[in-house]
Design a protein around this motif. Sequence first.
Motif: not given
Length: 314
Positions: A269-284
């Motif tokens: 998981l990574r964290v968006c530094d703009i809105c704080g949402a979680f993103l995954s390096v495996y996201d499409s």
Amino acid sequence: MDAMRKQLDVLMGANRNGDVREVNRKYYDRDVCRLYLAGLCPHELFQLTKMDMGPCPKVHSLQLRKEYEEAKAKGVDNYDRELEDAIDRLIVECDRKIGRALKRLEDDDAKAAIAISVSEVTQTPEVLELSKQIKEKLKEADQYDYEGKTDLKIRALEVVEELRTKRADKQSMLLLDAFNKDRASLPQPLPNPPPLAPLPIPAPDARTQEMINEKLKKAEDLGEQGMVDEAQKALEEAEALKKLPARQEPTLDSSKYTAADVRITDQKLRVCDICGAFLSVYDSDRRLADHFGGKLHLGYMQIRDKLAELQALV
């Protein structure tokens, strides 16, 4: 009904029915929204999302904004400081959420807390140019609204949506490329001699797959709400269910599959530094585009841009 009313307010103005009386009202009256006059009312940013603040209790009027801007140009009034304080509070709270999320990831795996700066990765000249065009079109829409040219305003807002979609697609590809490099930099497992007869991994049965899908959807919803622990737990449970043999009857209490069965850091998981949402390096790319085009991300990006603009004027 509330959703339809808000959409009509955006397209045709809050006074489309002639029920918002502006006769004898001045921009400095107590019932007029000073934040709107200064350029941005937070109540308009997150409509129909979990961050929805509800309708602004004060009057929004382009006519009164014009009067305020004329007075401001003469040095009579200036509400910039009030707007700066209001949006700074929103950003501080968002940054605290980001800090908590990063701390939690760091506690689980220091590598997972090395967040890619979404704002830096996605700010290419092309993206900046698209952002500039969006701002110009929004100003056009306000001018058309002020002049009562509803059809032209609607067309301008349609162009804004087209430009935002184009920008979101471009940003998603930039971040996807960064994520690909991020994955390549992650430690790879040591190679093991292949078995003589590799055994195929059995697919989950229908009931187990349904439970997995429910857990993944729950994790995504919780992640967008900033509920780090709950999102991690749901992902852990989904991964544990995937490892169940197809012939094994899944237990009704899937909550027992926790960190003992699977590591959350497998999700990277990574964290968006703009809105704080979680993103995954495996996201499409589609998932990332939906993130960049979402109201929460756009809203926080807008207030961050506005804060930088106000601070540059000091």
